[in-house]
Design an enzyme around this catalytic site. Structure first.
Site, PDB file in Angstrom:
ATOM      1  N   THR A  73       0.846  -1.197   0.000  1.00  0.00           N
ATOM      2  CA  THR A  73       0.000   0.000   0.000  1.00  0.00           C
ATOM      3  C   THR A  73       0.883   1.249   0.000  1.00  0.00           C
ATOM      4  O   THR A  73       0.666   2.176  -0.793  1.00  0.00           O
ATOM      5  CB  THR A  73      -0.937  -0.005   1.224  1.00  0.00           C
ATOM      6  OG1 THR A  73      -1.720  -1.206   1.178  1.00  0.00           O
ATOM      7  CG2 THR A  73      -1.873   1.193   1.216  1.00  0.00           C
ATOM      8  N   CYS A 326     -17.400  -5.701   3.209  1.00  0.00           N
ATOM      9  CA  CYS A 326     -18.492  -5.491   4.166  1.00  0.00           C
ATOM     10  C   CYS A 326     -18.286  -4.138   4.830  1.00  0.00           C
ATOM     11  O   CYS A 326     -17.181  -3.792   5.227  1.00  0.00           O
ATOM     12  CB  CYS A 326     -18.466  -6.576   5.235  1.00  0.00           C
ATOM     13  SG  CYS A 326     -18.736  -8.187   4.521  1.00  0.00           S
TER      14      CYS A 326
HETATM   15  N1  PMP Z   1      -2.092  -4.588  -3.905  1.00  0.00           N
HETATM   16  C1  PMP Z   1      -2.662  -5.790  -4.080  1.00  0.00           C
HETATM   17  C2  PMP Z   1      -2.939  -6.280  -5.465  1.00  0.00           C
HETATM   18  C3  PMP Z   1      -2.982  -6.568  -2.975  1.00  0.00           C
HETATM   19  O1  PMP Z   1      -3.558  -7.752  -3.134  1.00  0.00           O
HETATM   20  C4  PMP Z   1      -2.695  -6.079  -1.669  1.00  0.00           C
HETATM   21  C5  PMP Z   1      -3.031  -6.870  -0.426  1.00  0.00           C
HETATM   22  N2  PMP Z   1      -4.365  -7.272  -0.329  1.00  0.00           N
HETATM   23  C6  PMP Z   1      -2.107  -4.819  -1.550  1.00  0.00           C
HETATM   24  C7  PMP Z   1      -1.812  -4.099  -2.687  1.00  0.00           C
HETATM   25  C8  PMP Z   1      -1.768  -4.222  -0.200  1.00  0.00           C
HETATM   26  O2  PMP Z   1      -0.613  -4.815   0.311  1.00  0.00           O
HETATM   27  P1  PMP Z   1      -0.106  -4.540   1.817  1.00  0.00           P
HETATM   28  O3  PMP Z   1      -0.955  -5.394   2.684  1.00  0.00           O
HETATM   29  O4  PMP Z   1       1.336  -4.959   1.817  1.00  0.00           O
HETATM   30  O5  PMP Z   1      -0.233  -3.086   2.069  1.00  0.00           O
END
Ligand code: PMP
Length: 386
Positions: A73, A326
């Protein structure tokens, strides 16, 4: 969770014992600040350099291209905001993404759009494949950054990174790939991908949570999101050395078994899909004709809402998940399935099964049996009368 079959590896994975061991060792033996010039600091610095090389090696990047972050993120924010900051005030300030990006990135894009940044989203087709004709109409000389995921977290459908790199570069734009779901699941080379920026996250492949990286192509003038001296002035803040050591261990573990894992996992996923499609009337597989991750199967069962389906599956010992979020206002339809042309009802019905390298044939057979017993009573085997 003991006794349950965990089929939610796209959400997160359990850290491998080797990962935990390296993290503990880093905390016990290299706890000093890697920026300190004294001997303990220099020992921590050596550990950081070693981990950086191992991560770079696994991802097909140069060590100097790895910028450690708190996860994907943050890496996504760094790529988007850094690219736009560098082009602010100039003519090149448009952001182009796909309509199926991760919610964190879409939320950032919405905020930027509200602030006046021009943002466009590339369509996908009913299989979840990126519409390259649409991409060609959107990616012009005013684009600063094209940002797409390498593979979608809900459906596993892969996006055409090489073609987008070529298109973006032909118009002087940079390409950022959110490779969070690619790393550890398929062979990945930053150098060969053509991308300028790439996000990865350790916890998706047996590493710890809260650590990841943004790979930044050598020489790319990216404006830092977090100012400070660390990471060659590209990301301030004392490095999360235990997390980074665990990340490196996870990279090495995945690298050692990846080729075999891919084939085995794909076989198991097909076994699961075939069993579900044969055994449950009304079962529909998303992206069946698209190139997909070897571990991901996203289905709906008629139009049964995902939430009660998942609750039943969990009671039957199978842990899966849904792309539908949700919230206090009820279940929101998945934006990914909506983008693929599904109705709101159908887009609340997607159930994702994501396998891991530790998933066995016995797990899949037991899961199939449990899922059928849990869901068959809810599905009407008789087609509706005309
Ligand atoms: N991008 C994608 C495509 C993801 O699947 C995820 C995690 N669900 C993230 C970003 C976020 O990653 P993080 O948990 O390391 O912040």
């Amino acid at each position: 969770m003991s006794g349950s079959i965990y089929l939610d590896h796209n959400a997160t994975t359990q850290a491998a014992p080797e990962v935990v061991a390296e993290m503990v060792a880093a905390m016990q033996r290299a706890w000093a600040n890697p920026s300190s010039t004294h001997a303990p600091g220099q020992a921590a610095k050596r550990l950081l350099a070693d981990a950086r090389s191992r991560v770079a090696n696994f991802l097909g990047a140069q060590a100097s291209e790895v910028v450690f972050t708190s996860g994907a993120t943050e890496a996504n924010h760094m790529a988007v905001l850094g690219a736009l900051a560098g082009s602010r005030g100039r003519l090149r300030r448009r952001l182009v993404l796909s309509s199926v990006e991760h919610p964190g990135l879409l939320a950032l894009a919405q905020r930027l759009a509200d602030e006046g940044v021009p943002v466009d989203r590339i369509r996908v087709d009913t299989q979840g494949r990126l519409d390259m004709d649409h991409a060609r109409t959107l990616i012009r000389d005013d684009v600063s950054l094209v940002s797409v995921m390498g593979a979608n977290n809900e459906t596993g459908v892969c996006l055409p990174v090489a073609a987008l790199a070529e298109l973006a570069h032909a118009h002087g734009a940079w390409l950022h790939v959110d490779a969070t779901q690619l790393a550890g699941k398929v062979a990945l080379s930053f150098a060969a991908s053509g991308a300028d920026l790439m996000s990865v996250s350790a916890h998706k492949f047996a590493g710890p949570k809260g650590v990841g990286a943004l790979l930044v192509r050598k020489g790319l003038p990216l404006v830092p999101l977090i100012a400070g001296r660390q990471e060659r002035h590209r990301r301030g803040g004392t490095e999360n050395l235990p997390g980074i050591a665990g990340f490196a261990a996870a990279c090495e573990l995945a690298g050692a078994t990846l080729a075999a894992d891919i084939e085995r996992t794909r076989g198991l996923r097909e076994r699961l899909e075939q069993g579900l499609l044969r055994g449950l009337p009304g079962a529909h597989l998303y992206g069946a004709q698209a190139e997909r991750l070897p571990n991901t199967a996203c289905l709906r069962f008629g139009e049964l809402a995902a939430e009660p389906v998942l609750a039943r599956l969990e009671r039957a010992g199978v842990i899966a998940s849904s792309g539908a979020a949700c919230s206090a206002g009820g279940t929101q339809p998945s934006h990914v399935l909506l983008a693929m042309g599904e109705s709101a009802e159908q887009a609340r019905s997607g159930v994702r099964f994501s396998l891991g390298p530790d998933t066995t044939t016995a797990d899949i057979d037991a899961a199939l049996d449990a899922i059928q017993r849990a869901l068959l009573p809810l599905l009407d085997p008789q087609p509706l009368a005309a």
